[in-house]
Structures are given as structure tokens and as C-alpha cells.
Design an enzyme around this catalytic site. Structure first.
Site, short mmCIF file in Angstrom:
data_model
loop_
_atom_site.label_atom_id
_atom_site.label_comp_id
_atom_site.label_asym_id
_atom_site.label_seq_id
_atom_site.Cartn_x
_atom_site.Cartn_y
_atom_site.Cartn_z
N HIS A 1 -5.11 3.57 11.62
CA HIS A 1 -6.27 3.20 13.08
C HIS A 1 -7.24 4.22 14.34
CE1 HIS A 1 -5.06 -1.44 12.20
NE2 HIS A 1 -4.05 0.13 12.43
N LYS B 1 -1.46 38.18 20.82
CA LYS B 1 -0.62 38.98 21.60
C LYS B 1 -0.65 39.96 22.09
CE LYS B 1 3.61 37.08 18.94
NZ LYS B 1 4.59 37.13 18.29
N GLU C 1 5.83 34.09 26.16
CA GLU C 1 5.82 32.51 26.88
C GLU C 1 7.17 32.34 27.03
OE1 GLU C 1 4.66 33.56 24.11
OE2 GLU C 1 2.51 32.33 23.80
N GLU D 1 2.32 28.97 9.16
CA GLU D 1 2.21 31.17 9.11
C GLU D 1 3.29 31.49 8.01
OE1 GLU D 1 5.44 31.37 12.26
OE2 GLU D 1 4.19 31.96 13.53
N GLY E 1 11.94 32.47 12.40
CA GLY E 1 11.92 31.67 13.28
C GLY E 1 11.47 30.67 12.76
N ARG E 2 10.84 30.24 11.81
CA ARG E 2 10.42 29.01 11.50
C ARG E 2 11.05 28.00 10.31
NH1 ARG E 2 6.89 32.35 9.89
NH2 ARG E 2 6.80 33.57 7.72
N LYS F 1 14.08 34.19 19.33
CA LYS F 1 14.87 34.91 18.43
C LYS F 1 15.00 37.04 18.61
CE LYS F 1 13.86 36.91 13.57
NZ LYS F 1 13.32 36.63 11.70
O1 F6P Z 1 4.04 34.35 17.14
C1 F6P Z 1 4.94 33.54 16.44
C2 F6P Z 1 6.20 33.05 15.95
O2 F6P Z 1 6.81 34.97 16.15
C3 F6P Z 1 6.75 32.97 15.58
O3 F6P Z 1 7.30 32.79 14.38
C4 F6P Z 1 8.29 32.59 16.06
O4 F6P Z 1 8.59 31.32 16.15
C5 F6P Z 1 7.87 32.34 17.28
O5 F6P Z 1 6.74 33.35 17.74
C6 F6P Z 1 9.08 33.02 18.58
O6 F6P Z 1 9.46 34.12 18.33
P1 F6P Z 1 10.30 34.13 19.20
O7 F6P Z 1 12.37 33.56 18.59
O8 F6P Z 1 11.00 35.03 18.98
O9 F6P Z 1 10.44 33.64 20.73
#
Ligand code: F6P
Length: 552
Positions: free
Chosen positions: A392, A512, A220, A361, A275-276, A214
């Protein structure tokens, strides 16, 4: 009631509707489901509701009619109906970020009008869906070629959080409907192992990376995307290859261009999609590539059917409202700390992981909309595994442990893989577990089976463990959409009761920022800069020693 009015009203726990629930809880907390069912032979059919292809059985909950009435009164008192309207009409209910919350617009049919800042957003949603469909058809039809002229056979989604969990969950859930002659993979973790193992057997000439972020600033995702770029260029040897092997999904066109992805290869979404809450936006491009545009649109129709139900159905028949209020009941009155989500369908194996982000979240918050510290528990911890595997493993604790764990059982009447006898046995386990959890087995029953006295206490099941059962006919794209929307709106309902902002996520920021600073220190030449506590400093030193090969 507006968000501001809720914020300035008496705190939740001082409201008469809350106090009435507290008093009521003390009256019924020992009431056993055995008794509750004995008192009402119709309960098993009475406390059920249906919508958008889902059947909800909430009869095996520790609630009486009075409980439900008091919970509904609390919902009224919190202005739930008005808050639902506020969300659907594009008001900026994400107050800390001053944003509208309009994932519901992502599945609104053509012709519906949803206005944000004076502009109807529905045409833009459909324009992006159409672009996604054209692109998807070109890739699936072999017309979108890689740099060396070979068709694309491997799709690798790079993203994390909402840009990964929704796409992975949806791909796994809808694998039955997916192209079996293509591979679909997902890279999220910054741990290099994720990249290496995921791409190990892929041919770069036939691989397309869908970089989902987003913000297009996530460490990452950008790190993995750069690694993917280098992996691709190492094999294809030409910058031009990026155009054929990378597409992006983002709200940040500038960031995408800076990375080197042609803006013509970017699929857009908007800041009013969290995002979620984004798996049905362009973030779902990998899902569409896997199952095709028609199935994707069917999934959107399922989402929309649940949206309509949530918006228009009276609260006492409203599935997400009922589920949300039950979550509040156990979290705040029984003190239950977790909820187990137990899909009895192997295709839903990533559903609990998806719900962890969606729920925790969204509602793992410690202050109200106006910033006051809450004096009640907010989001439960969500966890779970598919049945029957979990039986199990951890069900022992759910049946006989000392924690109260409300459970959600999700099952389908018709199997997508009907092997002789399997499905009846799978479903038998769903029904058996919810029955056992509710009714248990008394000492008298255990004794009457001839159990030696010393073993009787060990073999007693107290029961009175609450469960929700969600049944549908088949796991189809529509049903997946309805199911996800059911949970989205249940999470919203809980957030309204708790008077929190379910759509921000400030709690991820500190880690972060620290990681960025520490990352710089680890990559520098000298020893770690000062300013950390003694534990963190010692751990960093230990790491650096090991890295330089001097650790013993
Ligand atoms: O660190 C949490 C977050 O901001 C989430 O809310 C989001 O889904 C995820 O990181 C990834 O963010 P982006 O889509 O901006 O890379």
C-alpha cells in the site's frame, strides 16, 4: 584460483565468460516470463532448491537454462569454489586488513578445527558461548543482582552498525521466543533523543547496559555509554554500581578497562569477525539474554547448516550461489540498481535494515582486490519493508514504474500467531504479488474487462518483474540462522565475482575523521577554523548562530 591470481588475471569485463553473458543478455533481454513459463510447464518446480530448512523458488527470474549455465561458468572462472574453501580454511581473504574471515567459526560445532595463525579458534568460541550462557542464566534467573540488590529486568544494548543492527533484528525476529517479563531496548544513534526516549521509563536499579563495540573506539557508542554511566550513577550514587550494571562485548580489552568496565564483565570476540558478520558472536549477548542459551544455540545450528550447504553443495544446487549469481545478473547486465527485500512476517521488520549493512558495507566498493578501478556496477542498493504494508506504499513503482527492481519475498507457511484467517490472507498476498509481477496483465486482458480505451494504458501491467521466493515452515531460531547465513554467503559470492574485498569498510572513514574535526570546532570557543568549503562553513555558522540563540 587464489585472490592474487584472480587479481592479476584479465579484468572481469574482458573475460570470455563475461562477454558470453553480455552476448546472451542481448539475445534474451526482451524474453517475457509469460513465454518462459509457457515453454516449460515444469519450471515452477524445476527451478527450486532446498537447504537448511529453506525452500528457494528462483523460477520467476528472467533466466533460461543457458543463462544459469553461463553464470555458473563465470563463477568457475572466478574460482568461486576455491574462494569458498579459502574462507572456510581461515586464509586471510580480507586482503586490505590482512585478516581471516571466519564468522563461520562462530557456529562451528565442538570438535571442528579451524586454524588461524596456527591456533584452532573453535575452543575459544565455545568458551565464550559458555560464559555467555552462564551469565545469561544468572540474569534471567534473578541471581545477577543490580547494585541495590534488585534483579535485572531491563536490558539495554548500546552499539551501532554491526553492533546494533544484528542484535535488534534478531531480537525482533525472535521476540516470540523471548522473555516477556523483561524489556529489551537498543540505543545506537548519537542523537540524544535515542538515549532519552529509550531510557525514559526504565529504573536504573533494574537496568543492565550491554555495551557492544568491536573496536571500543566508536564515537556514538562511547558517547552513549558515558551518558548511560552518568544516568546510572546519578540514580545509584556509587561508582561500584558500574560493575553490576555494565557489561561489554569487544575485541579491545584495554579500551573496555579504560572505560571502567571490569574485564571480568567483558565478553570477547576476535578480529576475524567483521562487525556486520557478528550477530552470532558475543555481540549477540542481548539476543541470548532475550531468548535464552538454548534458542541461541539453535540459531547457531541453523547458521551452521547453511554453512555446510554452502561449502559442500555443487554450485548449481547451492542456494547462496544461485542468489548471488542472480544478483550479479540483474546488477551488471540488466542495470538494476536496487533489490527490494520484502519479508511477509512482522517479526522480520528490521531484516531489510540489517541486510542493508550486510550487503552495502560489504560490496559497495569501487576497486578490485588489487586496487584497480572497476568498470562494472558492484553492490545493489538494498531496501524494503514487511508485506503487506509495502503493497500500500511503494509496490506501485515496482509493478508499473520504469525501474527494474528484483524482489525477494520471504514467508513462512505456519504463523507464530495464528489468528483466524490472517495467515492464509497474508500468504495469498505473497503468491499474488509474485504472480502479478511476473505475468502482469496485457492490454487485451484489460480491454476484455470492459475498461474504457483511455484507461487501458494505465491499467496495463507489463509484468516480467523478477522475484525470488524464500519459504520456510516457521520462523524459528534455526531458520533465522539459516536465513542470515544464506544472505551472508550470497554477499560473499557476489564479492568473489566482482573481485572486491567484501570484508573491509574504508568508505566510512572519511566522514568519521571530518566529523571529529568539525566536532572539535563546534565545541571550541571561536568561529569555525578555516579550511572548509563555502557551503560547509556557512552551514556551520548558521548552526552556531542558532545554537547561541541569535538566529532569526
Ligand atoms: O563505521 C562502520 C563500522 O565500523 C561498522 O563496520 C561497524 O559494524 C560499526 O562501525 C560499529 O563498530 P564497532 O563495533 O567497532 O563499534
Amino acid at each position: 584460483m587464489t585472490a592474487m591470481e584472480v587479481g592479476s588475471a584479465p579484468p572481469l569485463t574482458e573475460r570470455p565468460t563475461w562477454k558470453a553473458l553480455e552476448e546472451h543478455y542481448h539475445k534474451i533481454r526482451h524474453l517475457h516470463l509469460r513465454q518462459i513459463f509457457a515453454d516449460d510447464p515444469q519450471r515452477g518446480t524445476r527451478l527450486t532448491a532446498e537447504a537448511a530448512g529453506l525452500h528457494l523458488d528462483y523460477s520467476k527470474h528472467r533466466v533460461t537454462d543457458e543463462t544459469l549455465e553461463l553464470l555458473l561458468r563465470l563463477a568457475d572462472d572466478r574460482g568461486l569454489a576455491e574462494r569458498i574453501d579459502a574462507m572456510f580454511s581461515g586464509q586471510k581473504i580480507n586482503v586490505t586488513e590482512q585478516r581471516a574471515v571466519l564468522h563461520i567459526a562462530l557456529r562451528a560445532p565442538v570438535g571442528e578445527r579451524i586454524v588461524v595463525d596456527g591456533a584452532d579458534v573453535v575452543p575459544a568460541v565455545h568458551a565464550v558461548l559458555d560464559r555467555m550462557a552462564t551469565f545469561t542464566d544468572a540474569v534471567r534467573g534473578g541471581r545477577w543482582k543490580g547494585h541495590t540488590g534488585r534483579p535485572i529486568r531491563n536490558i539495554v544494548n548500546i552499539g551501532i552498525g554491526g553492533s546494533d543492527l544484528g542484535p535488534v533484528m534478531a531480537y525482533e525476529a525472535l521476540r516470540h521466543y523471548s522473555r516477556r517479563d523483561m524489556t529489551f531496548r537498543f540505543i545506537s544513534n548519537i542523537d540524544g533523543t535515542d538515549f532519552v526516549e529509550t531510557t525514559r521509563d526504565l529504573d536504573p536499579q533494574e537496568t543492565l547496559f550491554v555495551v557492544c563495540s568491536k573496536t571500543f573506539t566508536t564515537l556514538e557508542t562511547l558517547t552513549n555509554a558515558h551518558t548511560a554511566r552518568a544516568w546510572c550513577l546519578r540514580a545509584l550514587g556509587d561508582e561500584e554500581a558500574v560493575r553490576r550494571h555494565f557489561v561489554a562485548v569487544s575485541t579491545n580489552a584495554e579500551g573496555v578497562a579504560k572505560f571502567g568496565i571490569d574485564p571480568a564483565n567483558m565478553f570477547e570476540f576476535w578480529d576475524w569477525v567483521g562487525g556486520r558478520y557478528s550477530m552470532d558472536s558475543a555481540i549477540g549477548l542481548s539476543t541470548m539474554l532475550a531468548v535464552g542459551p538454548e534458542h541461541f544455540r539453535a540459531m547457531l545450528a541453523g547458521f551452521h547448516a547453511m554453512d555446510r550447504h554452502f561449502r559442500t553443495t555443487p554450485l548449481d544446487r547451492n542456494l547462496p550461489v544461485i542468489m548471488g549469481l542472480l544478483a550479479v545478473w540483474y546488477t551488471d547486465f540488466f542495470g538494476a540498481e536496487t533489490v527490494a527485500v520484502l519479508p511477509y512476517d512482522q517479526y522480520l521488520k528490521r531484516f531489510p535494515a540489517y541486510l542493508q549493512q550486510l550487503t552495502m558495507e560489504s560490496n559497495g566498493k569501487h576497486v578490485t582486490l588489487d586496487g584497480a578501478r572497476v568498470d562494472y556496477q558492484t553492490s545493489p542498493i538494498v531496501w524494503g519493508e514487511p508485506g503487506t504494508n509495502g503493497q500500500h506504499s511503494f509496490y506501485q513503482l515496482i509493478h508499473q514504474g520504469t525501474e527494474l527492481i528484483p524482489c525477494h519475498f520471504i514467508a513462512f507457511c505456519q504463523s507464530l500467531n495464528p489468528l483466524d484467517g490472517h495467515h492464509d490472507l497474508l500468504m495469498a498476498n505473497v503468491f499474488a504479488q509474485t504472480e502479478a509481477l511476473a505475468f502482469g496483465k496485457t492490454a487485451g486482458e484489460v480491454e476484455s474487462e470492459g475498461t474504457p480505451a483511455r484507461l487501458v494504458p494505465h491499467r496495463v501491467f507489463e509484468g516480467n518483474r523478477p522475484t525470488t521466493t524464500i519459504l520456510a515452515d516457521r520462523l524459528t531460531p534455526e531458520i533465522l540462522g539459516s536465513l542470515v547465513a544464506l544472505y551472508e554467503h550470497s554477499v560473499f559470492t557476489q564479492g568473489v565475482i566482482w573481485d572486491i574485498d567484501s570484508f573491509d569498510q574504508w568508505g566510512v572513514e572519511l566522514g568519521k575523521a571530518l566529523a571529529q574535526r568539525i566536532g572539535g570546532e563546534l565545541q571550541g570557543d571561536g568561529p569555525p577554523a578555516g579550511g572548509h568549503d563555502s557551503s560547509t562553513t556557512a552551514l556551520m555558522r548558521r548552526y552556531l548562530q542558532s545554537r547561541s540563540g541569535s538566529a532569526r
